[in-house]
Design a protein around this motif. Sequence first.
Motif, mmCIF file in Angstrom:
data_model
loop_
_atom_site.group_PDB
_atom_site.id
_atom_site.type_symbol
_atom_site.label_atom_id
_atom_site.label_comp_id
_atom_site.label_asym_id
_atom_site.label_seq_id
_atom_site.Cartn_x
_atom_site.Cartn_y
_atom_site.Cartn_z
ATOM 1 N N ALA A 1 0.826 -1.208 0.000
ATOM 2 C CA ALA A 1 0.000 0.000 0.000
ATOM 3 C C ALA A 1 0.858 1.255 0.000
ATOM 4 O O ALA A 1 0.570 2.233 -0.701
ATOM 5 N N ALA A 2 1.943 1.235 0.770
ATOM 6 C CA ALA A 2 2.850 2.385 0.807
ATOM 7 C C ALA A 2 3.496 2.607 -0.555
ATOM 8 O O ALA A 2 3.653 3.764 -0.999
ATOM 9 N N TYR A 3 3.872 1.527 -1.230
ATOM 10 C CA TYR A 3 4.427 1.644 -2.578
ATOM 11 C C TYR A 3 3.415 2.276 -3.522
ATOM 12 O O TYR A 3 3.756 3.148 -4.330
ATOM 13 N N VAL A 4 2.167 1.835 -3.451
ATOM 14 C CA VAL A 4 1.122 2.376 -4.328
ATOM 15 C C VAL A 4 0.987 3.880 -4.120
ATOM 16 O O VAL A 4 0.942 4.659 -5.092
ATOM 17 N N LYS A 5 0.939 4.308 -2.871
ATOM 18 C CA LYS A 5 0.787 5.738 -2.587
ATOM 19 C C LYS A 5 1.968 6.525 -3.129
ATOM 20 O O LYS A 5 1.806 7.618 -3.697
ATOM 21 N N GLU A 6 3.161 5.980 -2.985
ATOM 22 C CA GLU A 6 4.363 6.662 -3.468
ATOM 23 C C GLU A 6 4.427 6.680 -4.985
ATOM 24 O O GLU A 6 4.715 7.719 -5.600
ATOM 25 N N ILE A 7 4.182 5.534 -5.616
ATOM 26 C CA ILE A 7 4.274 5.425 -7.074
ATOM 27 C C ILE A 7 3.306 6.388 -7.764
ATOM 28 O O ILE A 7 3.663 7.079 -8.725
ATOM 29 N N ALA A 8 2.063 6.439 -7.265
ATOM 30 C CA ALA A 8 1.038 7.272 -7.889
ATOM 31 C C ALA A 8 1.040 8.713 -7.377
ATOM 32 O O ALA A 8 0.212 9.515 -7.799
ATOM 33 N N LYS A 9 1.970 8.998 -6.457
ATOM 34 C CA LYS A 9 2.086 10.356 -5.891
ATOM 35 C C LYS A 9 0.741 10.830 -5.321
ATOM 36 O O LYS A 9 0.268 11.933 -5.612
ATOM 37 N N LEU A 10 0.139 9.979 -4.511
ATOM 38 C CA LEU A 10 -1.179 10.268 -3.956
ATOM 39 C C LEU A 10 -1.060 11.068 -2.661
ATOM 40 O O LEU A 10 -0.153 10.867 -1.868
ATOM 41 N N LYS A 11 -2.011 11.968 -2.474
ATOM 42 C CA LYS A 11 -2.083 12.758 -1.253
ATOM 43 C C LYS A 11 -3.269 12.283 -0.425
ATOM 44 O O LYS A 11 -4.139 11.556 -0.919
ATOM 45 N N ASN A 12 -3.320 12.689 0.814
ATOM 46 C CA ASN A 12 -4.466 12.341 1.647
ATOM 47 C C ASN A 12 -5.751 12.796 0.965
ATOM 48 O O ASN A 12 -5.854 13.925 0.512
ATOM 49 N N GLY A 13 -6.709 11.880 0.885
ATOM 50 C CA GLY A 13 -7.970 12.200 0.231
ATOM 51 C C GLY A 13 -8.018 11.836 -1.237
ATOM 52 O O GLY A 13 -9.100 11.890 -1.853
ATOM 53 N N LEU B 1 -9.255 3.196 -6.723
ATOM 54 C CA LEU B 1 -10.126 2.059 -7.015
ATOM 55 C C LEU B 1 -9.290 0.789 -6.975
ATOM 56 O O LEU B 1 -8.308 0.662 -7.709
ATOM 57 N N ASP B 2 -9.663 -0.138 -6.094
ATOM 58 C CA ASP B 2 -9.017 -1.452 -6.033
ATOM 59 C C ASP B 2 -9.873 -2.407 -6.856
ATOM 60 O O ASP B 2 -10.908 -2.894 -6.398
ATOM 61 N N LEU C 1 -4.623 0.934 2.279
ATOM 62 C CA LEU C 1 -4.643 2.208 1.562
ATOM 63 C C LEU C 1 -5.531 3.214 2.287
ATOM 64 O O LEU C 1 -5.186 4.400 2.407
ATOM 65 N N ALA C 2 -6.681 2.736 2.775
ATOM 66 C CA ALA C 2 -7.573 3.620 3.528
ATOM 67 C C ALA C 2 -6.892 4.108 4.808
ATOM 68 O O ALA C 2 -7.063 5.266 5.215
ATOM 69 N N ALA C 3 -6.095 3.243 5.425
ATOM 70 C CA ALA C 3 -5.381 3.619 6.641
ATOM 71 C C ALA C 3 -4.321 4.686 6.371
ATOM 72 O O ALA C 3 -3.889 5.389 7.292
ATOM 73 N N LEU C 4 -3.920 4.830 5.103
ATOM 74 C CA LEU C 4 -2.948 5.852 4.718
ATOM 75 C C LEU C 4 -3.613 7.182 4.372
ATOM 76 O O LEU C 4 -2.953 8.092 3.877
ATOM 77 N N ALA D 1 -12.911 -3.078 11.663
ATOM 78 C CA ALA D 1 -12.001 -3.434 12.749
ATOM 79 C C ALA D 1 -10.837 -2.452 12.838
ATOM 80 O O ALA D 1 -10.344 -2.145 13.929
ATOM 81 N N GLU D 2 -10.402 -1.943 11.690
ATOM 82 C CA GLU D 2 -9.293 -0.995 11.659
ATOM 83 C C GLU D 2 -9.768 0.452 11.828
ATOM 84 O O GLU D 2 -8.949 1.365 11.951
ATOM 85 N N GLY D 3 -11.090 0.642 11.783
ATOM 86 C CA GLY D 3 -11.649 1.981 11.957
ATOM 87 C C GLY D 3 -11.392 2.908 10.788
ATOM 88 O O GLY D 3 -11.192 4.121 10.968
ATOM 89 N N VAL D 4 -11.401 2.354 9.566
ATOM 90 C CA VAL D 4 -11.172 3.179 8.380
ATOM 91 C C VAL D 4 -12.381 3.083 7.448
ATOM 92 O O VAL D 4 -13.032 2.038 7.357
#
Length: 256
Positions: free
Chosen positions: A30-42, A46-47, A59-62, A85-88
Motif C-alpha cells: 500500500a505504501a508503494y502504491v501511494k508513493e508510485i502514484a504520488k497520492l495525497k491524503n484524500g 479504485l481497487d 490504503l484507507a489507513a494511509l 475493525a481498523e476503523g477506516v
Amino acid sequence: MEWFESENFWTQYAPIMFDDARWQEAPSVAAYVKEIAKLKNGSTVLDAGCGLGRISVELAALGLDVTGVDIIQSELDAARESAEAEGVPLKLLKQDLRTFNSPQKFDCVINLYTSFGYCDSIEEDLQILRNICESVKKGGTFIMECTSREIAVRYWTSGEEFERAGYKVVTHFEVVGAWEGLSSRWTLYPLETDLSKNPDTKPCADHCFVQRLYPADFLREKLKEFGFSNAKVYGDFDFSPYDENARTMVLIAQKD
C-alpha cells in the motif's frame, strides 16, 4: 458461471491463497502504491478485484479515499469487517470488472496479486483493461501486478506440497499451449495425510483453473492503445528492472 464467480470456491480456498506472508506484505505494498502514484491524503483509489480488502484497508489507513470492487459478496463482507475493525472508511461495490462502468473517475486504479487473466476469452480480459482505463481520471495512474508469461517461465515448478490453513495442500502445474496459459491444480487433504503411504486418500477439495499468460510488452502496448499516455514495466514495486532477476511484473501507466 466461471470458477472465480463461485462463493464456495473462495470460502474454501481464500485462506490457502492468502497466507500470513501475503497479509504481512500488505502495508508495504500500500505504501508503494501511494508513493508510485504520488497520492495525497484524500486522493481517490479504485481497487479493481479487491477480494478480502487486503490492500484496500491498508490504503484507507494511509488517508486515501478507497473504493473496492469485487464479484464475490463474501469477500466484500470480509473486507468490510476488516475496515470496521481498523476503523477506516471503505466503499465496496459488488460488480463484474468485465462490465464495470464507474461514473466516478479515480486518481489511481490498482489490480494486484495476479487478479487478471482468468476469463474465458482474451476479449473479456482486454475489456477489463478498457474499463479500468476509463475509470482513471486525466493525470491519474494505473498500477498492475501480475504473473506474466516471462515470470511464469522464470519461476516454473511442476508443483509442491505444504501445510496451510489446517490442510495438506498439493499443487500441480502444467503449461497450456505454447506458454499461452498456466493450469493450476490445488488439492486439499486432511492435515495428517501421508500420501506416500495412502495415495488413494480422498481429498477435501480439488480445483483446477487456468490463468492466461500475457507477455509484459503486449500488456504495455494494449494499455497505450486503450488510452494511457505511457506505460512502463518493472520487476517489482521498487522500480527495479524487468529483467532476468525480476520478482514479478509491475505495470505502471499514466493518463494525461
